[in-house]
Design a protein around this motif. Structure first.
Motif, PDB file in Angstrom:
ATOM      1  N   ALA A 215       0.830  -1.207   0.000  1.00  0.00           N
ATOM      2  CA  ALA A 215       0.000   0.000   0.000  1.00  0.00           C
ATOM      3  C   ALA A 215       0.861   1.252   0.000  1.00  0.00           C
ATOM      4  O   ALA A 215       0.576   2.221  -0.721  1.00  0.00           O
ATOM      5  CB  ALA A 215      -0.933  -0.007   1.213  1.00  0.00           C
ATOM      6  N   ALA A 216       1.924   1.248   0.803  1.00  0.00           N
ATOM      7  CA  ALA A 216       2.815   2.411   0.840  1.00  0.00           C
ATOM      8  C   ALA A 216       3.496   2.621  -0.499  1.00  0.00           C
ATOM      9  O   ALA A 216       3.621   3.762  -0.982  1.00  0.00           O
ATOM     10  CB  ALA A 216       3.856   2.238   1.946  1.00  0.00           C
ATOM     11  N   GLY A 217       3.932   1.528  -1.130  1.00  0.00           N
ATOM     12  CA  GLY A 217       4.552   1.653  -2.444  1.00  0.00           C
ATOM     13  C   GLY A 217       3.593   2.220  -3.472  1.00  0.00           C
ATOM     14  O   GLY A 217       3.955   3.086  -4.278  1.00  0.00           O
ATOM     15  N   GLY A 218       2.334   1.738  -3.434  1.00  0.00           N
ATOM     16  CA  GLY A 218       1.337   2.280  -4.345  1.00  0.00           C
ATOM     17  C   GLY A 218       1.093   3.754  -4.110  1.00  0.00           C
ATOM     18  O   GLY A 218       0.956   4.543  -5.059  1.00  0.00           O
ATOM     19  N   LEU A 219       1.040   4.149  -2.839  1.00  0.00           N
ATOM     20  CA  LEU A 219       0.821   5.566  -2.525  1.00  0.00           C
ATOM     21  C   LEU A 219       1.980   6.431  -2.991  1.00  0.00           C
ATOM     22  O   LEU A 219       1.776   7.506  -3.567  1.00  0.00           O
ATOM     23  CB  LEU A 219       0.624   5.736  -1.016  1.00  0.00           C
ATOM     24  N   LEU A 220       3.211   5.983  -2.736  1.00  0.00           N
ATOM     25  CA  LEU A 220       4.360   6.792  -3.122  1.00  0.00           C
ATOM     26  C   LEU A 220       4.442   6.950  -4.640  1.00  0.00           C
ATOM     27  O   LEU A 220       4.745   8.036  -5.150  1.00  0.00           O
ATOM     28  CB  LEU A 220       5.646   6.173  -2.579  1.00  0.00           C
ATOM     29  N   ILE A 221       4.178   5.862  -5.383  1.00  0.00           N
ATOM     30  CA  ILE A 221       4.138   5.961  -6.842  1.00  0.00           C
ATOM     31  C   ILE A 221       3.047   6.930  -7.270  1.00  0.00           C
ATOM     32  O   ILE A 221       3.226   7.767  -8.170  1.00  0.00           O
ATOM     33  CB  ILE A 221       3.909   4.577  -7.469  1.00  0.00           C
ATOM     34  N   ASP A 222       1.895   6.840  -6.603  1.00  0.00           N
ATOM     35  CA  ASP A 222       0.777   7.733  -6.926  1.00  0.00           C
ATOM     36  C   ASP A 222       1.139   9.188  -6.663  1.00  0.00           C
ATOM     37  O   ASP A 222       0.810  10.072  -7.470  1.00  0.00           O
ATOM     38  CB  ASP A 222      -0.441   7.328  -6.098  1.00  0.00           C
ATOM     39  N   LEU A 432       7.011   5.475   7.334  1.00  0.00           N
ATOM     40  CA  LEU A 432       7.910   4.395   6.921  1.00  0.00           C
ATOM     41  C   LEU A 432       9.238   4.483   7.666  1.00  0.00           C
ATOM     42  O   LEU A 432       9.786   3.457   8.097  1.00  0.00           O
ATOM     43  CB  LEU A 432       8.146   4.471   5.414  1.00  0.00           C
ATOM     44  N   ALA A 433       9.770   5.691   7.822  1.00  0.00           N
ATOM     45  CA  ALA A 433      11.025   5.853   8.563  1.00  0.00           C
ATOM     46  C   ALA A 433      10.847   5.485  10.028  1.00  0.00           C
ATOM     47  O   ALA A 433      11.748   4.905  10.646  1.00  0.00           O
ATOM     48  CB  ALA A 433      11.522   7.290   8.427  1.00  0.00           C
ATOM     49  N   ARG A 434       9.701   5.825  10.594  1.00  0.00           N
ATOM     50  CA  ARG A 434       9.428   5.460  11.988  1.00  0.00           C
ATOM     51  C   ARG A 434       9.460   3.950  12.174  1.00  0.00           C
ATOM     52  O   ARG A 434       9.908   3.435  13.209  1.00  0.00           O
ATOM     53  CB  ARG A 434       8.063   6.010  12.388  1.00  0.00           C
ATOM     54  N   ASP A 435       8.992   3.210  11.155  1.00  0.00           N
ATOM     55  CA  ASP A 435       8.975   1.748  11.217  1.00  0.00           C
ATOM     56  C   ASP A 435      10.217   1.124  10.599  1.00  0.00           C
ATOM     57  O   ASP A 435      10.229  -0.088  10.318  1.00  0.00           O
ATOM     58  CB  ASP A 435       7.725   1.217  10.502  1.00  0.00           C
ATOM     59  N   ASP A 436      11.252   1.939  10.345  1.00  0.00           N
ATOM     60  CA  ASP A 436      12.547   1.473   9.840  1.00  0.00           C
ATOM     61  C   ASP A 436      12.489   0.987   8.399  1.00  0.00           C
ATOM     62  O   ASP A 436      13.392   0.281   7.941  1.00  0.00           O
ATOM     63  CB  ASP A 436      13.126   0.352  10.713  1.00  0.00           C
ATOM     64  N   VAL A 549       9.160  -2.401  -2.329  1.00  0.00           N
ATOM     65  CA  VAL A 549       8.958  -3.378  -1.252  1.00  0.00           C
ATOM     66  C   VAL A 549      10.276  -4.066  -0.918  1.00  0.00           C
ATOM     67  O   VAL A 549      10.634  -4.237   0.262  1.00  0.00           O
ATOM     68  CB  VAL A 549       7.873  -4.401  -1.648  1.00  0.00           C
ATOM     69  N   VAL A 550      11.017  -4.458  -1.936  1.00  0.00           N
ATOM     70  CA  VAL A 550      12.316  -5.108  -1.697  1.00  0.00           C
ATOM     71  C   VAL A 550      13.263  -4.153  -0.982  1.00  0.00           C
ATOM     72  O   VAL A 550      13.939  -4.524  -0.003  1.00  0.00           O
ATOM     73  CB  VAL A 550      12.916  -5.591  -3.030  1.00  0.00           C
ATOM     74  N   LEU A 551      13.328  -2.915  -1.463  1.00  0.00           N
ATOM     75  CA  LEU A 551      14.234  -1.938  -0.863  1.00  0.00           C
ATOM     76  C   LEU A 551      13.846  -1.633   0.583  1.00  0.00           C
ATOM     77  O   LEU A 551      14.713  -1.573   1.476  1.00  0.00           O
ATOM     78  CB  LEU A 551      14.226  -0.655  -1.690  1.00  0.00           C
ATOM     79  N   ALA A 552      12.539  -1.446   0.835  1.00  0.00           N
ATOM     80  CA  ALA A 552      12.085  -1.147   2.194  1.00  0.00           C
ATOM     81  C   ALA A 552      12.386  -2.300   3.139  1.00  0.00           C
ATOM     82  O   ALA A 552      12.753  -2.096   4.307  1.00  0.00           O
ATOM     83  CB  ALA A 552      10.584  -0.839   2.188  1.00  0.00           C
ATOM     84  N   THR A 553      12.242  -3.524   2.655  1.00  0.00           N
ATOM     85  CA  THR A 553      12.541  -4.695   3.493  1.00  0.00           C
ATOM     86  C   THR A 553      14.025  -4.755   3.836  1.00  0.00           C
ATOM     87  O   THR A 553      14.412  -5.065   4.969  1.00  0.00           O
ATOM     88  CB  THR A 553      12.104  -5.975   2.764  1.00  0.00           C
ATOM     89  N   ARG A 554      14.877  -4.453   2.859  1.00  0.00           N
ATOM     90  CA  ARG A 554      16.317  -4.472   3.115  1.00  0.00           C
ATOM     91  C   ARG A 554      16.730  -3.342   4.053  1.00  0.00           C
ATOM     92  O   ARG A 554      17.624  -3.518   4.898  1.00  0.00           O
ATOM     93  CB  ARG A 554      17.072  -4.380   1.790  1.00  0.00           C
ATOM     94  N   VAL A 555      16.104  -2.176   3.920  1.00  0.00           N
ATOM     95  CA  VAL A 555      16.398  -1.069   4.837  1.00  0.00           C
ATOM     96  C   VAL A 555      16.034  -1.457   6.264  1.00  0.00           C
ATOM     97  O   VAL A 555      16.795  -1.211   7.206  1.00  0.00           O
ATOM     98  CB  VAL A 555      15.647   0.204   4.403  1.00  0.00           C
ATOM     99  N   ARG A 556      14.869  -2.069   6.429  1.00  0.00           N
ATOM    100  CA  ARG A 556      14.460  -2.500   7.774  1.00  0.00           C
ATOM    101  C   ARG A 556      15.435  -3.538   8.334  1.00  0.00           C
ATOM    102  O   ARG A 556      15.783  -3.502   9.522  1.00  0.00           O
ATOM    103  CB  ARG A 556      13.045  -3.067   7.738  1.00  0.00           C
ATOM    104  N   GLY A 557      15.892  -4.453   7.469  1.00  0.00           N
ATOM    105  CA  GLY A 557      16.855  -5.444   7.928  1.00  0.00           C
ATOM    106  C   GLY A 557      18.152  -4.800   8.391  1.00  0.00           C
ATOM    107  O   GLY A 557      18.742  -5.216   9.394  1.00  0.00           O
TER     108      GLY A 557
END
Length: 742
Positions: A215-222, A432-436, A549-557
């Motif tokens: 959902a966040a990815g869709g919003l940011l693209i939008d 998103l930054a708050r949730d890493d 989604v892939v990038l956000a997951t790696r950032v959180r990791g």
């Protein structure tokens, strides 16, 4: 994340600055206390009081004369948390170390002229909008889409000639019903999430992390495409009236991005005041155009004027109707904006947001249906070098003042409709930054309480997309619907789960029905857009969402590994006992200030001439901070710990941690009401230098060193900024103590 809509409304919905610094849990507090108990026998130098320091840490008011000439001349001085002392340690009066304040530099004056004066965090509650301002600011994207949504719908149907255009009114009616259903479902979202219920929050809360990221990815693209499409459509309106400007499409778009950037950096309320008038002007123009066109049609007994059609290139098929439906549905972009921005409203926030959403949906349906009907009865079809609105206005009003007003209002609202994305995109990046899931720099608020880093990132990305597609609306539209309807669908699915879990909630079944209807219809549009527009460019949006989604997951990791490495663990106590030497005798410091001749400006050729003060700047008491503190203490020089606090709540919390550690080093806490970190640190060090110019001041900073170079983008670079700001001052040494993480 849920909150009752009946309470907590005075909370503006944004986190307090103290919440951005991670607290220590009970286990870490125990480790901190144990490390503190071992400190006295391990540290070579243990100054416990201010009396052991060669300077007075309570500086009163910070100097800024020394730092006003460099690139950080805009830094605003702030006062210390503790009040300045008027007597020294012997009870005699002290002199104020702060000289006359230097006047503002030209850079400082220019910045303040463009952006305004800094705002304290306490003014956050006042940086909100009333409904009449929030409507044009947050609904500009949705309302302005009637300038290109109907045209996108008709541009597909006209390929099948008269038979295709016959489907215009039924499809428009279906889209209007979809607007009503989605709008009603978002009213329930605001009720359930009164502090901001964007698609990311709702989907994460109820469906899990991965749907939330989708959902966040869709919003940011939008949001990025909202800016790009609004700019391209607005400039198309300008060039329809002024064909001579067609070669300057890209420069006009980039200039508009710069205006939007500056306007939003001034803050929410200032941006609302700047961008409200064009939206209301557009509403007046379109209402006048639709009413006049329908009155003309009524005089003809609503008999449509035969349009001038190009040769049909396709037959009427289900695929054609689906493509037209997906294209026309782009007029729904921006409906979710109000539910994302509930904290931007004045109290009662959730109620004002629902009222504004209702106004927006009513206006959107009336304008969208009115434009399609007017085009149908007046025989206007897409084609040539004019937009549909331009063609209709020329037919209805003639080439006079009203036509010029309509085109000017349309161009203005389309160019500024991107402001809706500027309100919502930085908030999503902040969450998103708050949730890493995004770099932590997106959490920071600037001088005007705006998320400057998010606003800048949106501007740069949208400008690149606009340039890449040469500012052509037709090329951008196929990318548009996928992201927004993915967010719609996941948000409404999350609300279905939300109401299903709350079986005792009043009106639960009615609310669930609204959200289920919105979910099904949004899902149909999503599938239709993805299938019919895949080869036209929808694949780009889908690929971008997957990459996000892939990038956000790696950032959180990465942040998870950093947090684990920095965490105070019981093993840290064992490592201290094994690695640090036995306690050494504390060197005699009595009369240290009087030893040796006074040093002239940077004329120190022997070690005996150097007089030291070490200042350790600490944000949190984690392993990297304690390592920097231990390194500074091992130098055996006078030592002062400095903490820059965004508010008194966080300052009190840090003092409690410091006492738990043992208060082995003098601590000074500086309050930074404008949320700045570098500014107060620069002014504090500069004023220490002014108090004792003969001292060599070493500023020690903990530094996170990730294993991979590209991970450095996820961390701050405060040492480099501090070094640039303090370079004009002599005898200032910046030392970084690296802490390597996997």
């Amino acid at each position: 994340m849920n909150a009752s809509c009946q309470g907590g409304d005075e909370d503006p919905g944004l986190p307090r600055p103290s919440q951005l610094l991670p607290p220590l849990d009970p286990e870490q507090l125990d480790v901190l206390a144990e490390l503190g108990r071992r400190w006295p026998r391990l540290a070579p130098y243990r100054p416990r009081t201010y009396e052991s320091l060669p300077v007075d840490p309570d500086l009163g008011e910070f100097r800024r004369a020394e730092v006003g000439r460099g690139p950080f001349g805009r830094l605003a001085p702030v006062g210390p948390l503790a009040p300045p002392r008027t007597e020294d340690r012997e009870g005699e009066e002290t002199t104020d170390a702060s000289p006359e304040k230097a006047g503002p530099t030209p850079l400082h004056r220019a910045r303040r002229l463009l952006l305004g004066a800094p705002l304290r965090t306490t003014t956050l509650a006042h940086e909100s909008m009333r409904k009449l301002v929030a409507l044009p600011v947050l609904a500009a994207d949705a309302l302005s889409s009637v300038a290109y949504g109907p045209e996108a719908l008709l541009a597909v149907l006209v390929l099948a000639g008269s038979a295709g255009l016959a489907w215009a009114l039924p499809i428009a009616a279906t889209i209007a019903f979809l607007m009503l259903a989605v709008g009603a479902s978002y009213r329930q979202t605001i009720r359930a999430y009164p502090h901001g219920g964007g698609s990311y929050i709702v989907a994460s809360d109820n469906l899990g992390r991965m749907p939330g990221l989708l959902a966040a990815g869709g919003l940011l693209i939008d949001y990025v495409l909202t800016v790009a499409v609004s700019l391209s459509a607005g400039i198309a309106a300008v060039t329809s009236a002024l064909p001579a400007l067609r070669p300057a499409v890209v420069p006009l778009g980039l200039a508009t991005v710069a205006v939007l950037l500056l306007g939003n950096l001034r803050g929410v309320r200032q941006a609302g005041m700047i961008f409200a008038a064009p939206t209301y002007a557009f509403l007046i123009a379109v209402v006048a155009l639709v009413v006049s066109s329908l009155v003309d049609a009524a005089h003809r007994d609503f008999v449509p004027v035969p349009p001038t059609l190009p040769h049909a290139t396709e037959g009427v098929s289900i695929l054609l109707v689906m493509r037209a439906f997906a294209s026309g549905s782009t007029a729904m972009t921006g409906i979710e904006a109000i539910s994302n921005a509930v904290p931007a409203f004045r109290p009662v926030r959730w109620r004002n947001a629902r009222t504004t959403l209702t106004w927006m949906i009513g206006l959107l349906i009336a304008l969208f249906a009115g434009v399609v009907a007017s085009a149908h009865f007046s025989g206007v079809v897409p084609g040539g070098n004019q937009t549909i609105l331009s063609h209709m206005a020329r037919l209805t009003f003639g080439p006079g003042f009203l036509y010029g007003y309509t085109q000017a209002a349309t161009a203005a609202v389309l160019l500024l409709a991107a402001n809706t994305a500027y309100n919502d995109c930085p908030r999503v990046l902040h969450l998103l930054a708050r949730d890493d899931h995004a770099p932590h720099l997106f959490q920071r608020q600037g001088d005007r309480l705006a998320f400057n880093n998010g606003i800048t990132a949106l501007s740069v990305t949208a400008a690149l997309v606009f340039v890449a597609f040469d500012g052509q609306t037709a090329a951008l539209i196929p990318l548009y619907a996928v992201g927004v309807f993915l967010a719609f669908t996941l948000s409404q699915a999350g609300m279905v789960v939300h109401w299903h879990r709350r079986r005792t909630e009043p009106h639960r079944r009615k609310n669930l029905l609204f959200n289920a209807t919105g979910c099904v219809l949004s899902g149909l549009v999503l599938v239709t857009a993805a299938v019919t527009k895949f080869l036209e460019g929808a694949w780009v949006a889908l690929l971008a969402i997957a990459a996000f989604v892939v990038l956000a997951t790696r950032v959180r990791g990465h942040y998870a590994r950093v947090r684990a490495a920095l965490r105070l663990r019981p093993q840290a106590v064992t490592h201290v006992d094994a690695r640090l030497p036995a306690a050494r005798a504390e060197p005699e410091r009595e009369g240290a200030r009087e030893e040796g001749p006074a040093c002239r400006d940077e004329e120190e050729e022997t070690p005996q001439q150097v007089r030291h003060l070490t200042v350790v700047a600490l944000a949190v008491l984690d392993l990297s901070g304690l390592r920097a503190l231990a390194y500074a203490a091992s130098l055996g020089q006078p030592l002062l710990a400095l903490h820059i606090s965004p508010d008194e709540e966080e300052a009190d919390r840090f003092r409690e941690y410091w006492e738990r550690w043992g208060d082995h080093v003098p601590l000074h806490v500086v309050l930074s009401p404008y949320r700045a970190l570098i500014a107060p640190l620069v002014h504090y060090i500069a004023t220490l230098h002014a108090q004792r110019p003969e001292l060599t001041i070493t500023v020690v900073l903990p530094e996170i060193v990730p294993r991979h170079p590209h991970h450095r983008l996820l961390h701050s670079h405060d040492a480099a900024r501090l070094r640039r700001a303090l370079r004009p001052l002599p005898k200032i040494v910046i030392t970084e103590v690296p802490f390597h993480v996997p």
